[in-house]
Design a protein around this motif. Structure first.
Motif, mmCIF file in Angstrom:
data_model
loop_
_atom_site.group_PDB
_atom_site.id
_atom_site.type_symbol
_atom_site.label_atom_id
_atom_site.label_comp_id
_atom_site.label_asym_id
_atom_site.label_seq_id
_atom_site.Cartn_x
_atom_site.Cartn_y
_atom_site.Cartn_z
ATOM 1 N N SER A 65 -9.626 8.676 -0.311
ATOM 2 C CA SER A 65 -9.745 8.192 1.065
ATOM 3 C C SER A 65 -8.797 8.937 1.991
ATOM 4 C CB SER A 65 -9.446 6.696 1.116
ATOM 5 O OG SER A 65 -9.393 6.245 2.449
ATOM 6 N N SER A 66 -9.220 9.080 3.231
ATOM 7 C CA SER A 66 -8.365 9.679 4.254
ATOM 8 C C SER A 66 -7.436 8.646 4.894
ATOM 9 C CB SER A 66 -9.224 10.328 5.345
ATOM 10 O OG SER A 66 -10.056 9.363 5.963
ATOM 11 N N VAL A 67 -7.612 7.378 4.545
ATOM 12 C CA VAL A 67 -6.764 6.318 5.085
ATOM 13 C C VAL A 67 -5.442 6.307 4.331
ATOM 14 C CG1 VAL A 67 -6.522 3.809 5.369
ATOM 15 C CG2 VAL A 67 -8.720 4.922 5.836
ATOM 16 N N LEU A 68 -4.349 6.162 5.027
ATOM 17 C CA LEU A 68 -3.039 6.153 4.401
ATOM 18 C C LEU A 68 -2.912 5.000 3.411
ATOM 19 C CD1 LEU A 68 -0.770 6.881 7.516
ATOM 20 C CD2 LEU A 68 -1.440 8.487 5.710
ATOM 21 N N ARG A 69 -2.260 5.271 2.289
ATOM 22 C CA ARG A 69 -2.100 4.242 1.256
ATOM 23 C C ARG A 69 -1.454 2.976 1.820
ATOM 24 N NH1 ARG A 69 -1.943 0.470 -1.180
ATOM 25 N NH2 ARG A 69 -1.250 0.019 -3.314
ATOM 26 N N GLU A 70 -0.463 3.113 2.684
ATOM 27 C CA GLU A 70 0.241 1.938 3.179
ATOM 28 C C GLU A 70 -0.612 1.074 4.101
ATOM 29 O OE1 GLU A 70 2.060 5.556 5.443
ATOM 30 O OE2 GLU A 70 1.322 5.105 3.423
ATOM 31 N N GLU A 71 -1.765 1.583 4.545
ATOM 32 C CA GLU A 71 -2.663 0.791 5.367
ATOM 33 C C GLU A 71 -3.623 -0.057 4.520
ATOM 34 O OE1 GLU A 71 -4.708 3.115 8.262
ATOM 35 O OE2 GLU A 71 -2.877 4.071 9.009
ATOM 36 N N LEU A 72 -3.678 0.209 3.222
ATOM 37 C CA LEU A 72 -4.586 -0.501 2.333
ATOM 38 C C LEU A 72 -3.872 -1.649 1.634
ATOM 39 C CD1 LEU A 72 -6.314 2.606 0.714
ATOM 40 C CD2 LEU A 72 -7.230 1.158 2.545
ATOM 41 N N ARG A 73 -4.655 -2.634 1.201
ATOM 42 C CA ARG A 73 -4.148 -3.750 0.424
ATOM 43 C C ARG A 73 -4.995 -3.822 -0.854
ATOM 44 N NH1 ARG A 73 -0.952 -2.821 3.595
ATOM 45 N NH2 ARG A 73 -0.038 -4.123 5.229
ATOM 46 N N ILE A 74 -4.418 -3.349 -1.945
ATOM 47 C CA ILE A 74 -5.140 -3.262 -3.214
ATOM 48 C C ILE A 74 -4.692 -4.393 -4.129
ATOM 49 C CG2 ILE A 74 -5.770 -1.778 -5.145
ATOM 50 C CD1 ILE A 74 -6.575 -0.706 -2.362
ATOM 51 N N THR A 75 -5.661 -5.123 -4.656
ATOM 52 C CA THR A 75 -5.410 -6.297 -5.492
ATOM 53 C C THR A 75 -5.892 -6.053 -6.918
ATOM 54 O OG1 THR A 75 -5.811 -7.743 -3.596
ATOM 55 C CG2 THR A 75 -5.895 -8.767 -5.777
ATOM 56 N N SER A 76 -5.129 -6.524 -7.898
ATOM 57 C CA SER A 76 -5.643 -6.649 -9.255
ATOM 58 C C SER A 76 -5.133 -7.952 -9.857
ATOM 59 C CB SER A 76 -5.271 -5.447 -10.130
ATOM 60 O OG SER A 76 -6.107 -5.434 -11.289
ATOM 61 N N LYS A 77 -5.578 -8.246 -11.093
ATOM 62 C CA LYS A 77 -5.323 -9.562 -11.676
ATOM 63 C C LYS A 77 -5.010 -9.461 -13.165
ATOM 64 C CE LYS A 77 -8.934 -11.348 -8.599
ATOM 65 N NZ LYS A 77 -9.846 -10.200 -8.540
ATOM 66 N N LEU A 78 -4.114 -10.334 -13.600
ATOM 67 C CA LEU A 78 -3.686 -10.415 -14.990
ATOM 68 C C LEU A 78 -4.648 -11.297 -15.781
ATOM 69 C CD1 LEU A 78 -1.194 -9.832 -16.979
ATOM 70 C CD2 LEU A 78 -0.508 -12.174 -16.380
ATOM 71 N N PRO A 79 -5.208 -10.798 -16.898
ATOM 72 C CA PRO A 79 -6.138 -11.613 -17.689
ATOM 73 C C PRO A 79 -5.425 -12.646 -18.556
ATOM 74 C CG PRO A 79 -5.891 -9.456 -18.695
ATOM 75 C CD PRO A 79 -5.099 -9.423 -17.414
ATOM 76 N N GLY A 80 -6.186 -13.650 -18.963
ATOM 77 C CA GLY A 80 -5.615 -14.771 -19.698
ATOM 78 C C GLY A 80 -4.991 -14.419 -21.034
ATOM 79 N N ARG A 81 -5.496 -13.398 -21.693
ATOM 80 C CA ARG A 81 -4.979 -13.070 -23.025
ATOM 81 C C ARG A 81 -3.599 -12.428 -22.985
ATOM 82 N NH1 ARG A 81 -8.918 -9.759 -21.438
ATOM 83 N NH2 ARG A 81 -8.677 -7.491 -21.480
ATOM 84 N N TYR A 82 -3.092 -12.121 -21.794
ATOM 85 C CA TYR A 82 -1.803 -11.458 -21.669
ATOM 86 C C TYR A 82 -0.798 -12.292 -20.867
ATOM 87 C CZ TYR A 82 -4.352 -7.364 -23.356
ATOM 88 O OH TYR A 82 -5.107 -6.490 -24.109
ATOM 89 N N HIS A 83 -0.816 -13.603 -21.031
ATOM 90 C CA HIS A 83 0.111 -14.463 -20.309
ATOM 91 C C HIS A 83 1.525 -14.454 -20.894
ATOM 92 C CE1 HIS A 83 -2.708 -17.340 -17.851
ATOM 93 N NE2 HIS A 83 -2.937 -16.062 -17.602
#
Length: 280
Positions: A65-83
């Motif tokens: 992307s040409s959009v600056l990284r700091e302008e983005l909000r990237i989300t991920s999630k921890l799965p249940g087997r790794y609590h």
């Protein structure tokens, strides 16, 4: 076409758009192109998860992307087997390696998995990862008030956001009220219900015609006026644009009530009750 989407400020001070792109099933080069399309159109929030197996796809789109990284909000999630704490720490690191990112803006525990009784140590892993600069903001998904209260009681840190099943047939009024009273943002997954199978009915059709909008736009506007962040998924540029074109009209109180009144006690899509459901 940036700056189309309003933002809110989370309880830790990070800003986040009120609509993001759900990336479930967006994989490979086609997925990269779909995410790039969304970013070009104006999306800045991209939602992913370890279990979606597409963190690499999201990361590649960020790099192209040409959009600056700091302008983005990237989300991920921890799965249940790794609590378990050590496994959670390793999984957060692995999530970043998969995406080839230096940090996630938002990282969430995907489900509480209450039978395992390990979500508090998973939460501590997120707290520590934030202190190390690997995550900017930490939150959860599908947590009930009792789970949220326990997190704060045992760690002193409350989530910035709780992503929950929320759509017109399951409007989560009590949970949303609890979030508001405790300064936790509400985020809606499956905001239409999956597949749009139930929405081509009144009152959606009548309201859509009244406002010269699509049914999808009416539903996303309903989420917005409830104060919820929504993350609709679409690979189509036309639909992506349609989904964020909701800020030039408003639903009146009667229209909001007609949609909210569609809720039902058994409205969950797959009967995934966080009090008992276990995700792995």
């Amino acid at each position: 076409m940036g700056n189309l989407i309003p933002e809110i400020i989370l309880n830790d001070g990070m800003s986040i758009p009120v609509i993001g792109l759900g990336s479930y099933k967006l994989k490979g080069n086609n997925g990269v192109n779909s995410i790039l399309s969304a970013i070009d159109i104006g999306y800045r929030l991209i939602d992913s998860a370890y279990n979606y197996e597409n963190e690499g796809t999201v990361g590649e789109a960020v790099r192209r992307s040409s959009v600056l990284r700091e302008e983005l909000r990237i989300t991920s999630k921890l799965p249940g087997r790794y609590h378990e704490y050590d496994k959670a720490v390793t999984t957060i690191q692995e999530s970043l390696y998969r995406a080839n990112l230096d940090y996630y803006d938002l990282y969430l525990i995907h489900w509480p998995n209450p039978k395992q009784e390990q979500y508090v140590e998973a939460w501590q892993a997120l707290i520590d990862a934030k202190k190390q600069g690997l995550i900017r903001s930490i939150g959860v998904c599908n947590f009930l008030p009792e789970h949220l209260e326990r997190l704060e009681k045992e760690t002193g840190v409350k989530p910035s956001i709780n992503q929950i099943e929320l759509h017109p047939f399951f409007n989560q009024a009590e949970q949303r009220k609890w979030h508001e009273e405790n300064s936790i943002a509400t985020e809606s997954w499956s905001p239409f219900t999956r597949g749009l199978k139930d929405i081509n009915i009144d009152p959606f059709q009548t309201i859509a015609i009244q406002h010269n909008k699509t049914i999808s736009q009416v539903i996303l506007r309903w989420h917005y006026q409830l104060g919820a962040i929504s993350i609709p998924k679409s690979a189509s540029p036309a639909r992506q644009l349609e989904n964020i074109s909701i800020f030039d009209f408003s639903l009146d109180d009667a229209e909001m009530r007609k949609i909210s009144d569609l809720t039902r006690p058994d409205g969950r899509i797959n009967n995934q009750d966080p009090a008992t459901y276990e995700e792995f």
